[in-house]
Design a protein around this motif. Structure first.
Motif, PDB file in Angstrom:
ATOM      1  N   VAL A  14       0.812  -1.217   0.000  1.00 26.65           N
ATOM      2  CA  VAL A  14       0.000   0.000   0.000  1.00 26.65           C
ATOM      3  C   VAL A  14       0.849   1.272   0.000  1.00 26.65           C
ATOM      4  O   VAL A  14       0.339   2.362   0.226  1.00 26.65           O
ATOM      5  CB  VAL A  14      -0.984   0.011   1.191  1.00 26.65           C
ATOM      6  CG1 VAL A  14      -1.980  -1.115   1.064  1.00 26.65           C
ATOM      7  CG2 VAL A  14      -0.255  -0.055   2.508  1.00 26.65           C
ATOM      8  N   LYS A  15       2.114   1.133  -0.269  1.00 25.21           N
ATOM      9  CA  LYS A  15       3.014   2.284  -0.296  1.00 25.21           C
ATOM     10  C   LYS A  15       2.529   3.314  -1.313  1.00 25.21           C
ATOM     11  O   LYS A  15       2.339   3.005  -2.483  1.00 25.21           O
ATOM     12  CB  LYS A  15       4.421   1.814  -0.651  1.00 25.21           C
ATOM     13  CG  LYS A  15       5.456   2.896  -0.618  1.00 25.21           C
ATOM     14  CD  LYS A  15       6.823   2.325  -0.923  1.00 25.21           C
ATOM     15  CE  LYS A  15       7.869   3.399  -0.914  1.00 25.21           C
ATOM     16  NZ  LYS A  15       9.192   2.848  -1.223  1.00 25.21           N
ATOM     17  N   GLY A  16       2.301   4.535  -0.861  1.00 27.69           N
ATOM     18  CA  GLY A  16       1.865   5.616  -1.741  1.00 27.69           C
ATOM     19  C   GLY A  16       0.387   5.625  -2.088  1.00 27.69           C
ATOM     20  O   GLY A  16      -0.071   6.475  -2.831  1.00 27.69           O
ATOM     21  N   VAL A  17      -0.386   4.696  -1.551  1.00 23.80           N
ATOM     22  CA  VAL A  17      -1.821   4.615  -1.854  1.00 23.80           C
ATOM     23  C   VAL A  17      -2.586   5.560  -0.935  1.00 23.80           C
ATOM     24  O   VAL A  17      -2.370   5.577   0.266  1.00 23.80           O
ATOM     25  CB  VAL A  17      -2.341   3.174  -1.686  1.00 23.80           C
ATOM     26  CG1 VAL A  17      -3.845   3.113  -1.807  1.00 23.80           C
ATOM     27  CG2 VAL A  17      -1.683   2.257  -2.700  1.00 23.80           C
ATOM     28  N   GLU A  18      -3.458   6.365  -1.518  1.00 22.15           N
ATOM     29  CA  GLU A  18      -4.329   7.242  -0.755  1.00 22.15           C
ATOM     30  C   GLU A  18      -5.764   6.965  -1.164  1.00 22.15           C
ATOM     31  O   GLU A  18      -6.043   6.705  -2.334  1.00 22.15           O
ATOM     32  CB  GLU A  18      -4.008   8.708  -1.035  1.00 22.15           C
ATOM     33  CG  GLU A  18      -2.638   9.144  -0.586  1.00 22.15           C
ATOM     34  CD  GLU A  18      -2.374  10.598  -0.905  1.00 22.15           C
ATOM     35  OE1 GLU A  18      -3.295  11.301  -1.337  1.00 22.15           O
ATOM     36  OE2 GLU A  18      -1.233  11.018  -0.714  1.00 22.15           O
ATOM     37  N   THR A  19      -6.676   7.004  -0.199  1.00 19.37           N
ATOM     38  CA  THR A  19      -8.089   6.832  -0.507  1.00 19.37           C
ATOM     39  C   THR A  19      -8.868   8.029   0.021  1.00 19.37           C
ATOM     40  O   THR A  19      -8.437   8.710   0.944  1.00 19.37           O
ATOM     41  CB  THR A  19      -8.653   5.549   0.116  1.00 19.37           C
ATOM     42  OG1 THR A  19      -8.412   5.564   1.516  1.00 19.37           O
ATOM     43  CG2 THR A  19      -8.031   4.313  -0.497  1.00 19.37           C
ATOM     44  N   TRP A  20     -10.001   8.243  -0.574  1.00 19.97           N
ATOM     45  CA  TRP A  20     -10.906   9.350  -0.261  1.00 19.97           C
ATOM     46  C   TRP A  20     -10.241  10.684  -0.545  1.00 19.97           C
ATOM     47  O   TRP A  20      -9.090  10.748  -0.942  1.00 19.97           O
ATOM     48  CB  TRP A  20     -11.463   9.265   1.149  1.00 19.97           C
ATOM     49  CG  TRP A  20     -12.329   8.063   1.362  1.00 19.97           C
ATOM     50  CD1 TRP A  20     -12.078   7.031   2.195  1.00 19.97           C
ATOM     51  CD2 TRP A  20     -13.562   7.757   0.703  1.00 19.97           C
ATOM     52  NE1 TRP A  20     -13.082   6.092   2.112  1.00 19.97           N
ATOM     53  CE2 TRP A  20     -14.005   6.527   1.197  1.00 19.97           C
ATOM     54  CE3 TRP A  20     -14.345   8.395  -0.258  1.00 19.97           C
ATOM     55  CZ2 TRP A  20     -15.188   5.921   0.768  1.00 19.97           C
ATOM     56  CZ3 TRP A  20     -15.511   7.793  -0.675  1.00 19.97           C
ATOM     57  CH2 TRP A  20     -15.923   6.576  -0.163  1.00 19.97           C
ATOM     58  N   GLY A  21     -10.968  11.741  -0.440  1.00 23.25           N
ATOM     59  CA  GLY A  21     -10.479  13.052  -0.828  1.00 23.25           C
ATOM     60  C   GLY A  21     -10.538  13.207  -2.338  1.00 23.25           C
ATOM     61  O   GLY A  21     -10.768  12.242  -3.074  1.00 23.25           O
ATOM     62  N   ILE A  22     -10.333  14.395  -2.823  1.00 24.34           N
ATOM     63  CA  ILE A  22     -10.396  14.676  -4.260  1.00 24.34           C
ATOM     64  C   ILE A  22      -8.988  14.794  -4.829  1.00 24.34           C
ATOM     65  O   ILE A  22      -8.153  15.529  -4.298  1.00 24.34           O
ATOM     66  CB  ILE A  22     -11.185  15.973  -4.541  1.00 24.34           C
ATOM     67  CG1 ILE A  22     -12.595  15.890  -3.965  1.00 24.34           C
ATOM     68  CG2 ILE A  22     -11.212  16.298  -6.028  1.00 24.34           C
ATOM     69  CD1 ILE A  22     -13.457  14.805  -4.586  1.00 24.34           C
ATOM     70  N   ASP A  23      -8.735  14.089  -5.908  1.00 26.43           N
ATOM     71  CA  ASP A  23      -7.462  14.162  -6.613  1.00 26.43           C
ATOM     72  C   ASP A  23      -7.388  15.508  -7.330  1.00 26.43           C
ATOM     73  O   ASP A  23      -8.285  15.855  -8.086  1.00 26.43           O
ATOM     74  CB  ASP A  23      -7.362  13.017  -7.618  1.00 26.43           C
ATOM     75  CG  ASP A  23      -5.999  12.932  -8.259  1.00 26.43           C
ATOM     76  OD1 ASP A  23      -5.553  13.941  -8.854  1.00 26.43           O
ATOM     77  OD2 ASP A  23      -5.380  11.868  -8.198  1.00 26.43           O
ATOM     78  N   GLY A  24      -6.322  16.243  -7.090  1.00 25.15           N
ATOM     79  CA  GLY A  24      -6.172  17.569  -7.680  1.00 25.15           C
ATOM     80  C   GLY A  24      -6.026  17.562  -9.189  1.00 25.15           C
ATOM     81  O   GLY A  24      -6.388  18.517  -9.858  1.00 25.15           O
ATOM     82  N   ASP A  25      -5.500  16.476  -9.765  1.00 22.02           N
ATOM     83  CA  ASP A  25      -5.275  16.416 -11.210  1.00 22.02           C
ATOM     84  C   ASP A  25      -6.525  15.993 -11.978  1.00 22.02           C
ATOM     85  O   ASP A  25      -6.801  16.517 -13.050  1.00 22.02           O
ATOM     86  CB  ASP A  25      -4.140  15.443 -11.537  1.00 22.02           C
ATOM     87  CG  ASP A  25      -2.811  15.907 -10.960  1.00 22.02           C
ATOM     88  OD1 ASP A  25      -2.619  17.125 -10.823  1.00 22.02           O
ATOM     89  OD2 ASP A  25      -1.981  15.036 -10.643  1.00 22.02           O
TER      90      ASP A  25
END
Length: 70
Positions: A14-25
Motif C-alpha cells: 500500500v506504499k503511496g496509496v491514498e483513498t478518499w479526498g479529491i485528486d487535484g489532477d
C-alpha cells in the motif's frame, strides 16, 4: 482503509496509496473504485447507493483490464 490493507497485505503493498479526498489532477475521488498502486489493488467504500453503482463500474474495469470483455 489503507491502514487495514497494510495490516493484511504489508506496508509495501500500500506504499503511496491514498483513498478518499479529491485528486487535484483528475477531480476524482482518490483511490476508490479503480486500480491503485502497482499491484492489482482495489478499494470500495461508501454508502449502499455508491457501492451498488460503483461495483458495476469496478467489475467492468477489471473485466476490461483482464481482457474478459467481448
Amino acid at each position: 482503509m489503507v491502514t487495514t490493507a497494510e495490516k493484511i497485505l504489508g506496508a509495501e503493498a500500500v506504499k503511496g496509496v491514498e483513498t478518499w479526498g479529491i485528486d487535484g489532477d483528475t477531480a476524482e475521488v482518490r483511490g476508490m473504485w479503480k486500480r491503485v498502486g502497482e499491484r492489482n489493488l482495489y478499494f470500495m467504500g461508501g454508502n449502499l447507493a455508491l457501492i451498488r453503482w460503483f461495483s458495476r463500474c469496478l467489475m467492468l474495469g477489471i473485466a476490461a483490464s483482464e481482457g474478459d470483455l467481448v
